[in-house]
Structure formats: structure tokens, C-alpha cells
Write an enzyme that holds these catalytic residues in place. Structure first.
Site, PDB file in Angstrom:
ATOM      1  N   VAL A   1       0.859  -1.183   0.000  1.00 59.54           N
ATOM      2  CA  VAL A   1       0.000   0.000   0.000  1.00 59.54           C
ATOM      3  C   VAL A   1       0.893   1.229   0.000  1.00 59.54           C
ATOM      4  O   VAL A   1       1.987   1.221   0.546  1.00 59.54           O
ATOM      5  CB  VAL A   1      -0.962   0.027   1.203  1.00 59.54           C
ATOM      6  CG1 VAL A   1      -1.977  -1.107   1.099  1.00 59.54           C
ATOM      7  CG2 VAL A   1      -0.207  -0.059   2.508  1.00 59.54           C
ATOM      8  N   SER A   2       0.410   2.263  -0.621  1.00 58.13           N
ATOM      9  CA  SER A   2       1.200   3.477  -0.771  1.00 58.13           C
ATOM     10  C   SER A   2       1.314   4.244   0.541  1.00 58.13           C
ATOM     11  O   SER A   2       0.406   4.235   1.370  1.00 58.13           O
ATOM     12  CB  SER A   2       0.562   4.379  -1.831  1.00 58.13           C
ATOM     13  OG  SER A   2       1.191   5.641  -1.872  1.00 58.13           O
TER      14      SER A   2
END
Length: 201
Positions: A11-12
Site C-alpha cells: 500500500v502506498s
């Protein structure tokens, strides 16, 4: 011995609302239906390169023969660079490791899957370059308008820095975290004050 599957989720760092469980639930279900023995690797990191903690752990495991297949939800969860992708694929091919992106027609066990890897990776890199170009254009426009770019500077006096270190019992890392500055910045501020009596932990 069951086939060992590495389930990789990323996930960013930009989106704090993202939850890797969204990816992992789908990956687990796929692995179960395939009859694979899963191990999970999760990164909260940018995809611009492969210097991510969980990815590096995964790399160590596949080089130690603990992985038979690497599985992701989408190709861009693993790669944003064609060069990185090809380097990994070359290594995996030499080690007999399969790669699958389960929401895309990508599975290196098939010729079609290998072709799709190249096509989708090219689009992913193109998209990243376009985004970077837009950021640079926005920064150039902001400079023309006289706007300041970058993070706002945190004003920290030497006295406040030294006090924070004292409060945290000489623990520089904890004091820096509390003040929301880097440890090196904190040390510089304290040094400016000449606080020689503070002992680093």
C-alpha cells in the site's frame, strides 16, 4: 511438500486510508483454491523501486529456496519499473519460480501471461512518468508565482531541543520523534547550545 506461495501486498505511503487486508483477502482465497501454502509479505511503501522491507525479505526467501510462486493482486503492487521487473523475472526463471498477478491475465507459467507482463509493465512505467512530469510542471508553475515548495520548516530552538532530550532521558530517537524532526537535526540544535552534559543513549 506443498507448493510455497509468497503473497505480496503493498500500500502506498501517500494514502493513509489504504488497508493491505483488501489485497490479502483476495490473495489468500486464490492461494487456498490453488492448494498452495501461503506466506504473507506486506509493505507500506512507494513502488518506485524495490528497496522495501517486505520485498527485501521476500527476495531473501526466494534466494534461499523457500518460494515456488510469487503472487500479487496487480502487477503495479510489485513493480513500477520495467527494468526491475525484468531483473526479477530473469532471476525467477533461473530458479524455477512462477509469478502470478491474479486480477490480470498474468501467469508466467503461460506464454500469454509472459506477453501480458511486458505490456502492462510498460503502461505502469508510462503512467508513473506522466505523474512525475505533472508534479515537475506544477512545481515550476508554483516557483513562477513565487510560492514556496516543499515542507514547511520546523522552527526548533537549541534550548527546546536540549530540554526534549533531557525529558526523554537522553534518548535522542524518542526526543526527535516527539518534536517531529530528524535525529540529526536534533543533535545539531543541541550541539549549537553546547549541551555537553547530555549523554546519548
Amino acid at each position: 511438500m506443498p507448493t510455497q506461495a509468497a503473497l505480496y501486498a503493498r500500500v502506498s505511503t501517500r494514502d493513509k486510508e489504504q488497508n493491505p487486508e483488501t489485497q490479502l483477502l483476495v490473495l489468500r482465497d486464490w492461494a487456498e483454491r490453488q492448494g498452495l501454502e501461503p506466506t504473507e509479505y506486506v509493505d507500506h511503501a512507494s513502488g518506485k523501486d524495490l528497496n522495501r522491507p517486505a520485498w527485501q525479505a521476500l527476495a531473501r526467501d526466494w534466494r534461499n529456496g523457500k518460494v515456488d510462486v510469487v503472487v500479487v493482486l496487480r502487477l503495479d503492487r510489485a513493480f513500477r519499473s520495467i527494468v526491475d521487473m525484468h531483473n526479477c523475472f530473469d532471476e525467477w526463471e533461473g530458479r524455477g519460480i512462477r509469478f502470478a498477478s491474479i486480477t490480470q491475465p498474468i501467469d508466467t507459467a503461460t506464454a500469454t501471461g509472459k506477453l501480458m507482463v511486458n505490456i502492462l509493465a510498460a503502461f505502469a512505467e508510462f503512467e508513473r512518468e506522466i505523474a512525475s512530469e505533472r508534479i515537475r510542471e506544477g512545481q515550476a508553475r508554483a516557483r513562477k508565482e513565487g510560492k514556496k515548495i516543499g515542507r514547511a520548516k520546523i522552527r526548533l530552538s537549541s534550548e527546546r531541543a536540549a530540554k526534549a532530550v533531557e525529558i526523554h532521558g537522553g534518548n535522542w530517537a524518542d526526543a526527535a520523534a516527539k518534536l517531529k524532526v530528524s535525529e540529526s537535526t536534533l543533535r545539531r540544535r543541541v550541539k549549537n547550545l553546547g549541551a555537553k552534559s547530555i549523554v546519548a543513549s
